[in-house]
Enzyme design. Structure first.
Site, PDB file in Angstrom:
ATOM      1  N   LYS A 174     -29.484   4.354  -6.138  1.00 23.02           N
ATOM      2  CA  LYS A 174     -30.929   4.876  -5.740  1.00 23.02           C
ATOM      3  C   LYS A 174     -30.981   6.332  -5.532  1.00 23.02           C
ATOM      4  CE  LYS A 174     -32.471   0.234  -4.524  1.00 23.02           C
ATOM      5  NZ  LYS A 174     -33.183  -0.454  -3.451  1.00 23.02           N
ATOM      6  N   ARG A 178      -7.030  -7.913  -6.730  1.00 29.13           N
ATOM      7  CA  ARG A 178      -5.964  -8.208  -5.590  1.00 29.13           C
ATOM      8  C   ARG A 178      -6.275  -7.466  -4.247  1.00 29.13           C
ATOM      9  NH1 ARG A 178      -4.196  -8.471 -10.198  1.00 29.13           N
ATOM     10  NH2 ARG A 178      -5.019  -6.398 -10.662  1.00 29.13           N
ATOM     11  N   THR A 179      -6.628  -6.328  -4.170  1.00 29.53           N
ATOM     12  CA  THR A 179      -6.965  -5.666  -3.073  1.00 29.53           C
ATOM     13  C   THR A 179      -8.206  -6.219  -2.072  1.00 29.53           C
ATOM     14  OG1 THR A 179      -5.811  -3.574  -3.722  1.00 29.53           O
ATOM     15  CG2 THR A 179      -7.253  -3.518  -1.697  1.00 29.53           C
ATOM     16  N   ARG A 228     -12.954   1.612  -1.324  1.00 29.56           N
ATOM     17  CA  ARG A 228     -12.447   2.102  -2.550  1.00 29.56           C
ATOM     18  C   ARG A 228     -13.493   3.037  -3.233  1.00 29.56           C
ATOM     19  NH1 ARG A 228      -8.700  -1.144  -6.978  1.00 29.56           N
ATOM     20  NH2 ARG A 228      -7.304  -1.162  -5.284  1.00 29.56           N
ATOM     21  N   HIS A 288      -3.126   5.135  -1.419  1.00 26.50           N
ATOM     22  CA  HIS A 288      -3.379   3.749  -1.377  1.00 26.50           C
ATOM     23  C   HIS A 288      -2.501   2.987  -0.373  1.00 26.50           C
ATOM     24  CE1 HIS A 288      -4.719  -0.509  -1.991  1.00 26.50           C
ATOM     25  NE2 HIS A 288      -4.420  -0.480  -3.405  1.00 26.50           N
TER      26      HIS A 288
END
Length: 302
Positions: free
Chosen positions: A82, A53-54, A103, A131
């Protein structure tokens, strides 16, 4: 109110007036045909953890406003595999975009990115910390569905690791909401958050009896028990089914009770609840689009 170039890292960085202004912009956006005011603007999504959703709502929001989205949807898509540092990734990505959404599993990662980035940074969840854009859409949902924010709310489930409830508790406190915390033993709201709310004289109650709480509230905000946050899998197994919302347990609920959930859900809300008048979690998802459109408009100065 000028938000141009502003980072969105924690709900605690905002005043009540800031939040009201963002929600008012979202309300103007909702249900309209948006103008392409972000044409030529690029949003980068740096998602080191899974998201449906986000991430998709931010990508949809910028595209609805005429901009474009780039980025990656999991850690394997970045040069971190890496050995590249998060700071080096940010300093690279800022050359390609006008705003970035991140995120990350580490608490504080979003604020670190904001400190080194030349473009605005929006926190889409940093570990079990914050959040903020989820909180803004949660508040918007309550406002649209209940008509006010000084409601009686029960926050239910994983309150220890659930970053959405950490942000939401602080925000609800600004609007004089009455908050009841319901969690299994070991997953209580962090003591620091509880202490902050009590110092602010927020009306706060803690309980472990869901059946007793349901008839007393306007909003049930349900969260899943987050397996991925548990350092010990055995501890997760002990609490994973602690609370479950079913039609039977809702028989004594207030007529206008609404049930919210940041999603994804696992088994904490029965699918049978979806057909009741109380279920508003998919409507909640839809409100994420105007809220995130409003945020992008504001931080990009449009």
């Amino acid at each position: 109110m000028d938000f141009k170039g502003r980072d969105i890292i924690s709900i605690r960085d905002f005043t009540k007036e800031d939040i009201e202004f963002i929600l008012s912009v979202a309300d103007r956006v909702q249900g309209t045909q948006p103008e392409p005011i972000l044409r030529g603007k690029i949003l980068t999504c740096l998602f080191y953890e899974p998201s449906t959703r986000t991430r998709l709502s931010f990508e949809a929001a910028v595209q609805r406003l005429g901009g474009r989205a780039i980025g990656f949807a999991d850690m394997g898509g970045s040069s971190e595999t890496k050995g590249e540092s998060l700071i080096d990734t940010v300093k690279t990505v800022e050359q390609y975009c006008d705003v970035m959404v991140i995120r990350h599993p580490r608490e504080g990662a979003a604020r670190l990115c904001a400190q080194v980035s030349e473009v605005p940074v929006i926190n889409a969840g940093d570990g079990s910390n914050q959040h903020p854009t989820q909180t803004l859409l949660d508040l918007y949902t309550v406002m649209k569905e209940m008509g006010r924010l000084d409601v009686e709310v029960a926050l239910i489930g994983d309150l220890k690791y659930g970053r959405t409830v950490h942000s939401l508790a602080y925000a609800l406190g600004m609007f004089n909401a009455k908050i009841t915390l319901v969690s299994p033993e070991g997953l209580e709201m962090p003591r620091g958050v509880v202490s902050d709310l009590k110092k602010a004289k927020i009306n706060l109650v803690e309980s472990s009896d869901l059946a007793e709480v349901i008839p007393k509230v306007d909003v049930l905000y349900v969260t899943r028990i987050q397996r991925e946050r548990f350092p010990d899998p055995e501890e997760y197994e002990k609490v994973k089914g602690a609370y479950r919302i079913t039609p039977e347990i809702l028989t004594k609920a207030r007529d206008k009770l609404i049930i919210l959930h940041p999603l994804p859900r696992v088994n904490e809300i029965s699918s049978e609840v979806d057909r009741t008048k109380h279920a508003k979690y998919f409507q909640q998802v839809s409100y994420g689009l105007p809220v995130r459109m409003a945020i992008l408009k504001l931080v990009l100065g449009e």
